[in-house]
Design an enzyme around this catalytic site. Sequence first.
Site, PDB file in Angstrom:
ATOM      1  N   ASP A   1     -16.708  -2.948  -3.269  1.00 40.01           N
ATOM      2  CA  ASP A   1     -16.717  -4.148  -2.429  1.00 40.01           C
ATOM      3  C   ASP A   1     -18.132  -4.726  -2.451  1.00 40.01           C
ATOM      4  OD1 ASP A   1     -14.660  -5.392  -0.285  1.00 40.01           O
ATOM      5  OD2 ASP A   1     -16.719  -5.723   0.400  1.00 40.01           O
TER       6      ASP A   1
ATOM      7  N   CYS B   1      -3.490 -13.530  -2.315  1.00 38.78           N
ATOM      8  CA  CYS B   1      -3.160 -14.138  -1.025  1.00 38.78           C
ATOM      9  C   CYS B   1      -3.314 -15.659  -1.086  1.00 38.78           C
ATOM     10  CB  CYS B   1      -4.029 -13.553   0.080  1.00 38.78           C
ATOM     11  SG  CYS B   1      -5.798 -13.791  -0.168  1.00 38.78           S
TER      12      CYS B   1
ATOM     13  N   ARG C   1       0.827  -1.204   0.000  1.00 36.08           N
ATOM     14  CA  ARG C   1       0.000   0.000   0.000  1.00 36.08           C
ATOM     15  C   ARG C   1       0.866   1.260   0.000  1.00 36.08           C
ATOM     16  NH1 ARG C   1      -3.030  -2.801   4.596  1.00 36.08           N
ATOM     17  NH2 ARG C   1      -4.524  -4.127   3.515  1.00 36.08           N
TER      18      ARG C   1
ATOM     19  N   ALA D   1     -17.425  -7.733  -7.867  1.00 36.14           N
ATOM     20  CA  ALA D   1     -16.314  -7.040  -8.517  1.00 36.14           C
ATOM     21  C   ALA D   1     -16.320  -7.230 -10.032  1.00 36.14           C
ATOM     22  CB  ALA D   1     -14.993  -7.523  -7.929  1.00 36.14           C
TER      23      ALA D   1
END
Length: 395
Positions: A249, A338, A211, A278
């Site tokens: 979201d 992830c 970030r 999304a």
Amino acid sequence: MSLPTLRLNKNEERRLRGGHLWIYSNEVDSKATPLKGFDAGQQVLVESSQGKALGVAYVNPNSLICARLLDSDSKAFGQKQIDQRLRQALELREQLYPEPCYRLVYGESDWLPGLVVDRFGDHLSVQFNTAGMEALREPVLQALQKVLQPQSILLRNDASVRKLEGLPEVVECVHGESPEDVELVENGVRFLAPLASGQKTGWFYDQRPNRAWLRELAPGKRVLDVFSYVGSFGVQAAAFGASEVWCNDASELALEKAHENAVLNAVGDKLVTLQGDAFEALRQLKDDGERFDIVIVDPPAFIKRKKDLKEGALAYRRINELAMRLLNYGGYLISGSCSMHMPREELLDIVRAASRHIDRNAQVLMEGMQGADHPVHPAIPETRYLKAVLSRISR
């Protein structure tokens, strides 16, 4: 009091001697030491096939990873060792971070397998993810209170991995009074995270260094943060000088919190929220003629098991391709994954394939991983799960 013995098959100790902590059920000499003879969470002394002690582990006979090594000693693992490991973990984080906001314990990498502790100043969010660590719950909680003197400890024991361990899924406050929202500071930006009702432990500290890329990239830019949760990327982009930020979201509550976080940093007027799936949202933005200078795509794990790799990789490619179609000429894409089972090279190839499929060129500028409060255990590749790629996309 001596511990019961868990004996390994011939040569199965080599990985443990190399530093790994996991023992699989097919590595155990089930004739000499039947797994069904142990209780879930019970501590054992692990021995090689020659009878040489390798250390203390806890067992779960019902799991594929049937044991996890706790110590190279031969004595039961308890309060003294937990206190020591926790102080070690705290010393590392205090060295690295000026604010008390970080992942304090990252399981195997801090030699406390199955335990996760996130710190939000005086408040802790804790996960006991294995039967063996659940059995050590009281000494762990005592250590946390002794070392940190927190105002509250919330157990976020609602992770799906607990089901695999035969453990109930529950959220409960076990010390003090946990606030509904907890404040944290990341890269100099303030956030409120929903402690009990949010995802995982309430916040995702792992993307912190990635970030921070936005500090140089965001000024004056129009930004789209996809899978934004409570605005972790998007609000930082706005705080770093972006002209406008859209957060997408599926959760309306998450987007409400994203707006609160924008207001908290005096950038509420820059934020636009877009609730919904999304993939559908990105298609609609394309149809509406919207364009952005930076698009961030940081989805939940599309690949939860190895057998899902092909289907999950396709989903990553589709979402990255949709993101690229929304970029202005020379725009930047931050692509995250992830998924533990997807190699770093696979994400790079997905960015390449997506760009070529829509006749774009991708220049990879930076590669990232999880922050230093999620240290990698060099013998356990699974502890390095997070991947991030910063690319410049041009025609």
